[in-house]
Design a protein around this motif. Structure first.
Motif, PDB file in Angstrom:
ATOM      1  N   ASP A  94      41.849  47.652  46.747  1.00  0.00           N
ATOM      2  CA  ASP A  94      40.719  46.851  46.309  1.00  0.00           C
ATOM      3  C   ASP A  94      40.352  47.100  44.852  1.00  0.00           C
ATOM      4  O   ASP A  94      39.283  46.710  44.410  1.00  0.00           O
ATOM      5  N   ALA A  95      41.207  47.758  44.126  1.00  0.00           N
ATOM      6  CA  ALA A  95      40.926  48.016  42.711  1.00  0.00           C
ATOM      7  C   ALA A  95      40.863  46.685  41.975  1.00  0.00           C
ATOM      8  O   ALA A  95      41.671  45.788  42.225  1.00  0.00           O
ATOM      9  N   PRO A  96      39.891  46.552  41.076  1.00  0.00           N
ATOM     10  CA  PRO A  96      39.764  45.286  40.365  1.00  0.00           C
ATOM     11  C   PRO A  96      40.949  45.057  39.435  1.00  0.00           C
ATOM     12  O   PRO A  96      41.518  45.990  38.878  1.00  0.00           O
ATOM     13  N   GLY A  97      41.292  43.789  39.273  1.00  0.00           N
ATOM     14  CA  GLY A  97      42.376  43.428  38.374  1.00  0.00           C
ATOM     15  C   GLY A  97      41.926  43.527  36.925  1.00  0.00           C
ATOM     16  O   GLY A  97      40.743  43.702  36.619  1.00  0.00           O
ATOM     17  N   GLN A  98      42.873  43.382  36.033  1.00  0.00           N
ATOM     18  CA  GLN A  98      42.592  43.510  34.602  1.00  0.00           C
ATOM     19  C   GLN A  98      41.562  42.486  34.148  1.00  0.00           C
ATOM     20  O   GLN A  98      40.684  42.793  33.357  1.00  0.00           O
ATOM     21  N   ASP A  99      41.667  41.247  34.652  1.00  0.00           N
ATOM     22  CA  ASP A  99      40.715  40.214  34.238  1.00  0.00           C
ATOM     23  C   ASP A  99      39.287  40.547  34.678  1.00  0.00           C
ATOM     24  O   ASP A  99      38.330  40.322  33.934  1.00  0.00           O
ATOM     25  N   ARG A 100      39.154  41.117  35.858  1.00  0.00           N
ATOM     26  CA  ARG A 100      37.815  41.500  36.335  1.00  0.00           C
ATOM     27  C   ARG A 100      37.253  42.654  35.510  1.00  0.00           C
ATOM     28  O   ARG A 100      36.057  42.700  35.230  1.00  0.00           O
ATOM     29  N   ILE A 101      38.103  43.567  35.119  1.00  0.00           N
ATOM     30  CA  ILE A 101      37.662  44.698  34.277  1.00  0.00           C
ATOM     31  C   ILE A 101      37.169  44.181  32.929  1.00  0.00           C
ATOM     32  O   ILE A 101      36.117  44.587  32.438  1.00  0.00           O
TER      33      ILE A 101
END
Length: 172
Positions: A94-101
């Protein structure tokens, strides 16, 4: 071992087959039934002989039933825990993707800028209340203003920060 313990231990040996059948009906596994009867044996060995048990056979079968029910509940809890662990382990990352970061970083920067742009005394009142944990009446006494004024400053700060978070112009 004397009195109740001795009589019950002797009775466990004599009634072992019946006890195993009774316990197995509850726990649904011959190996688990053996484990329950063994724990019953240990429990009987540790008994004190303070008060005499009048109906030893009934006592023994009640003890077998109670221990079997406890064992079954324990197994059910372990099974539920194992299922929960398996679910957690099998879930995708469930780690956020790069775009979400990147999006979150931009939102954080907008909120920080809006907080820094809050006029005085709104910024101080908001900091005292939300970050230093002071109550609104305590802030009002400290600054010599009314509680309503403190509430209004906090409301303005929250509205400005929410607008910045949502990408709107934080109007003060």
């Amino acid at each position: 071992m004397a009195g109740n313990s001795a009589a019950l231990a002797t009775m466990i040996i004599a009634e072992r087959a019946a006890l195993l059948r009774r316990v197995e009906r509850i726990v649904d596994d011959p190996a688990d039934a053996e484990e329950v009867v063994q724990s019953m044996w240990l429990k009987v060995q540790a008994m004190d002989d303070g008060r005499p048990i009048l109906s030893k056979r009934a006592y023994l079968f009640r003890l077998a039933r109670n221990l079997a029910l406890d064992f079954r509940r324990s197994q059910q809890r372990r099974g539920a825990l194992a299922d929960a662990v398996q679910t957690v382990l099998s879930e995708s990352d469930d780690a956020p993707g790069q775009d979400r970061i990147v999006d979150s970083s931009q939102v954080l920067e907008r909120v920080r800028a809006a907080a820094a742009a809050l006029p005085e005394p709104t910024r101080t009142i908001f900091r005292l209340n939300r970050f230093e944990g002071e109550s609104q009446p305590a802030i009002a006494r400290r600054l010599g203003i009314s509680t309503t004024t403190v509430e209004n400053h906090i409301r303005r700060a929250l509205n400005a920060l929410a607008a910045a978070r949502d990408g709107r112009d934080p109007q003060l």
